[in-house]
Write a protein that holds these residues in place. Structure first.
Motif, PDB file in Angstrom:
ATOM      1  N   PRO A  55      13.107   4.032   8.244  1.00  7.23           N
ATOM      2  CA  PRO A  55      13.379   4.363   6.834  1.00  7.23           C
ATOM      3  C   PRO A  55      14.233   3.311   6.131  1.00  7.23           C
ATOM      4  N   VAL A  56      13.888   3.062   4.880  1.00  5.98           N
ATOM      5  CA  VAL A  56      14.648   2.132   4.046  1.00  5.98           C
ATOM      6  C   VAL A  56      15.061   2.907   2.789  1.00  5.98           C
ATOM      7  N   PRO A  57      16.299   3.375   2.752  1.00  5.28           N
ATOM      8  CA  PRO A  57      16.768   4.174   1.621  1.00  5.28           C
ATOM      9  C   PRO A  57      16.720   3.392   0.307  1.00  5.28           C
ATOM     10  N   GLY A  58      16.416   4.104  -0.764  1.00  2.75           N
ATOM     11  CA  GLY A  58      16.463   3.513  -2.088  1.00  2.75           C
ATOM     12  C   GLY A  58      15.187   2.865  -2.563  1.00  2.75           C
ATOM     13  N   ARG A  59      14.193   2.752  -1.723  1.00  2.00           N
ATOM     14  CA  ARG A  59      12.930   2.123  -2.128  1.00  2.00           C
ATOM     15  C   ARG A  59      12.197   3.075  -3.076  1.00  2.00           C
ATOM     16  N   ARG A  60      11.796   2.584  -4.243  1.00  2.00           N
ATOM     17  CA  ARG A  60      11.144   3.438  -5.240  1.00  2.00           C
ATOM     18  C   ARG A  60       9.626   3.424  -5.158  1.00  2.00           C
ATOM     19  N   TYR A  61       9.053   2.270  -4.894  1.00  2.00           N
ATOM     20  CA  TYR A  61       7.594   2.149  -4.965  1.00  2.00           C
ATOM     21  C   TYR A  61       6.974   1.951  -3.582  1.00  2.00           C
ATOM     22  N   PRO A  62       5.862   2.626  -3.342  1.00  2.00           N
ATOM     23  CA  PRO A  62       5.153   2.395  -2.080  1.00  2.00           C
ATOM     24  C   PRO A  62       4.417   1.053  -2.151  1.00  2.00           C
ATOM     25  N   PHE A  63       4.035   0.541  -1.028  1.00  2.00           N
ATOM     26  CA  PHE A  63       3.276  -0.710  -0.999  1.00  2.00           C
ATOM     27  C   PHE A  63       1.813  -0.428  -1.286  1.00  2.00           C
ATOM     28  N   ALA A  64       1.122  -1.430  -1.810  1.00  2.00           N
ATOM     29  CA  ALA A  64      -0.306  -1.282  -2.104  1.00  2.00           C
ATOM     30  C   ALA A  64      -1.158  -1.593  -0.879  1.00  2.00           C
ATOM     31  N   GLY A  65      -0.656  -2.440   0.003  1.00  2.00           N
ATOM     32  CA  GLY A  65      -1.423  -2.816   1.181  1.00  2.00           C
ATOM     33  C   GLY A  65      -0.595  -3.668   2.115  1.00  2.00           C
ATOM     34  N   VAL A  66      -1.169  -3.933   3.296  1.00  2.00           N
ATOM     35  CA  VAL A  66      -0.498  -4.716   4.329  1.00  2.00           C
ATOM     36  C   VAL A  66      -1.488  -5.733   4.897  1.00  2.00           C
ATOM     37  N   VAL A  67      -0.999  -6.951   5.109  1.00  2.00           N
ATOM     38  CA  VAL A  67      -1.784  -8.009   5.753  1.00  2.00           C
ATOM     39  C   VAL A  67      -1.025  -8.448   7.003  1.00  2.00           C
ATOM     40  N   ALA A  68      -1.686  -8.394   8.147  1.00  2.00           N
ATOM     41  CA  ALA A  68      -1.055  -8.815   9.399  1.00  2.00           C
ATOM     42  C   ALA A  68      -1.930  -9.884  10.059  1.00  2.00           C
ATOM     43  N   LEU A  69      -1.369 -11.074  10.174  1.00  2.00           N
ATOM     44  CA  LEU A  69      -2.072 -12.181  10.825  1.00  2.00           C
ATOM     45  C   LEU A  69      -1.572 -12.302  12.260  1.00  2.00           C
ATOM     46  N   SER A  70      -2.483 -12.354  13.202  1.00  2.00           N
ATOM     47  CA  SER A  70      -2.142 -12.505  14.623  1.00  2.00           C
ATOM     48  C   SER A  70      -1.138 -11.435  15.056  1.00  2.00           C
ATOM     49  N   TYR A  71      -1.502 -10.184  14.850  1.00  2.00           N
ATOM     50  CA  TYR A  71      -0.627  -9.061  15.191  1.00  2.00           C
ATOM     51  C   TYR A  71      -0.292  -9.086  16.682  1.00  2.00           C
ATOM     52  N   PRO A  72       0.992  -9.037  17.035  1.00  2.00           N
ATOM     53  CA  PRO A  72       1.391  -9.101  18.444  1.00  2.00           C
ATOM     54  C   PRO A  72       1.331  -7.724  19.107  1.00  2.00           C
ATOM     55  N   LEU A  73       0.170  -7.360  19.585  1.00  2.00           N
ATOM     56  CA  LEU A  73      -0.059  -6.035  20.161  1.00  2.00           C
ATOM     57  C   LEU A  73       0.623  -5.858  21.514  1.00  2.00           C
ATOM     58  N   HIS A  74       0.776  -6.950  22.245  1.00  2.00           N
ATOM     59  CA  HIS A  74       1.416  -6.904  23.566  1.00  2.00           C
ATOM     60  C   HIS A  74       1.931  -8.287  23.926  1.00  2.00           C
ATOM     61  N   ARG A  75       2.766  -8.367  24.954  1.00  2.00           N
ATOM     62  CA  ARG A  75       3.221  -9.669  25.447  1.00  2.00           C
ATOM     63  C   ARG A  75       2.049 -10.383  26.114  1.00  2.00           C
ATOM     64  N   PRO A  76       1.998 -11.699  26.037  1.00  2.00           N
ATOM     65  CA  PRO A  76       0.917 -12.434  26.708  1.00  2.00           C
ATOM     66  C   PRO A  76       0.887 -12.097  28.199  1.00  2.00           C
ATOM     67  N   GLY A  77      -0.294 -11.813  28.689  1.00  2.00           N
ATOM     68  CA  GLY A  77      -0.473 -11.503  30.093  1.00  2.00           C
ATOM     69  C   GLY A  77      -0.078 -10.094  30.483  1.00  2.00           C
ATOM     70  N   SER A  78       0.411  -9.309  29.532  1.00  2.00           N
ATOM     71  CA  SER A  78       0.853  -7.938  29.826  1.00  2.00           C
ATOM     72  C   SER A  78       0.283  -6.949  28.816  1.00  2.00           C
ATOM     73  N   PRO A  79      -1.039  -6.851  28.745  1.00  2.00           N
ATOM     74  CA  PRO A  79      -1.605  -5.915  27.775  1.00  2.00           C
ATOM     75  C   PRO A  79      -1.200  -4.476  28.089  1.00  2.00           C
ATOM     76  N   ASP A  80      -0.904  -3.740  27.050  1.00  2.00           N
ATOM     77  CA  ASP A  80      -0.510  -2.347  27.168  1.00  2.00           C
ATOM     78  C   ASP A  80      -1.675  -1.475  26.716  1.00  2.00           C
ATOM     79  N   PRO A  81      -2.428  -0.929  27.662  1.00  2.00           N
ATOM     80  CA  PRO A  81      -3.572  -0.100  27.273  1.00  2.00           C
ATOM     81  C   PRO A  81      -3.169   1.121  26.448  1.00  2.00           C
ATOM     82  N   ALA A  82      -1.896   1.508  26.512  1.00  2.00           N
ATOM     83  CA  ALA A  82      -1.429   2.648  25.725  1.00  2.00           C
ATOM     84  C   ALA A  82      -1.216   2.274  24.263  1.00  2.00           C
ATOM     85  N   LEU A  83      -1.235   0.978  23.962  1.00  2.00           N
ATOM     86  CA  LEU A  83      -1.099   0.487  22.592  1.00  2.00           C
ATOM     87  C   LEU A  83       0.192   0.950  21.920  1.00  2.00           C
ATOM     88  N   ALA A  84       1.291   0.910  22.647  1.00  2.00           N
ATOM     89  CA  ALA A  84       2.580   1.370  22.109  1.00  2.00           C
ATOM     90  C   ALA A  84       2.958   0.656  20.820  1.00  2.00           C
TER      91      ALA A  84
END
Length: 154
Positions: A55-84
Motif C-alpha cells: 500500500p502507498v497511502p495518499g495516492r489519488r489516481y489508479p494507474f492506466a496500465g503496466v509495462v514490464a520488460l524482462s520480468y524477473p520471474l525467478h533467479r537464473p537456474g532456479s525456476p519456481d514452478p509455484a510462480l511466487a
C-alpha cells in the motif's frame, strides 16, 4: 520523448522489490492515465504497485496500465514452478504488457506464459533468441509499448 509519448525514468534500488515500491511510487505521477513500468526489477516493482501488494497511502489516481520488460520471474537456474513472484498478478486490475526474450534466464518461457495467464488483462510479447536484455529489438519493443499505451487512451 519517443513514439510521441512522454516518459520519465524512475530509479529503483537493488534488493527486495517489496521494499522499493514506496520509493518507486514517489517518483510516478499521481495523475489520471499514468502508465507505469520498468525493466527487470523495475517491472516487478511496477506490478507490485499496480496490484496494491504494498500500500502507498495518499495516492489519488489508479494507474492506466503496466509495462514490464524482462520480468524477473525467478533467479537464473532456479525456476519456481509455484510462480511466487507472480502471486500478485491476479490482483492487478489494469492492462499489463509483458515483453520478454525467449531465452531469458530470469523467466523460463513456459512459466512466464503460465504467470501471464494469471493477469486479468495481460499480453505477453516474446522475442526469439533474446535473453534478459531487449536492446536488439528496441525499436520493435518501443512500437509495442506505444501501441499499448495508445490503446489505453494515452
Amino acid at each position: 520523448m519517443s513514439r510521441g509519448l512522454a516518459a520519465d525514468a524512475v530509479a529503483v534500488t537493488r534488493g527486495q522489490a517489496e521494499r522499493t515500491v514506496a520509493r518507486f511510487a514517489s517518483q510516478v505521477p499521481d495523475e489520471p492515465g499514468a502508465v507505469i513500468g520498468g525493466h527487470s526489477l523495475g517491472g516487478r516493482v511496477a506490478t507490485l504497485l499496480a496490484a496494491g501488494a504494498v500500500p502507498v497511502p495518499g495516492r489519488r489516481y489508479p494507474f492506466a496500465g503496466v509495462v514490464a520488460l524482462s520480468y524477473p520471474l525467478h533467479r537464473p537456474g532456479s525456476p519456481d514452478p509455484a510462480l511466487a513472484r507472480a502471486d500478485h498478478f491476479a490482483s492487478i486490475g489494469v492492462p499489463v504488457l509483458l515483453l520478454s526474450g525467449d531465452a531469458d534466464p530470469f523467466a523460463r518461457l513456459d512459466l512466464l506464459r503460465a504467470a501471464a495467464g494469471r493477469l486479468r488483462d495481460g499480453r505477453l510479447v516474446v522475442y526469439a533468441g533474446l535473453g534478459h536484455g531487449l536492446a536488439p529489438v528496441r525499436g520493435a519493443a518501443l512500437d509495442e509499448i506505444a501501441a499499448f499505451v495508445r490503446s489505453l487512451g494515452g
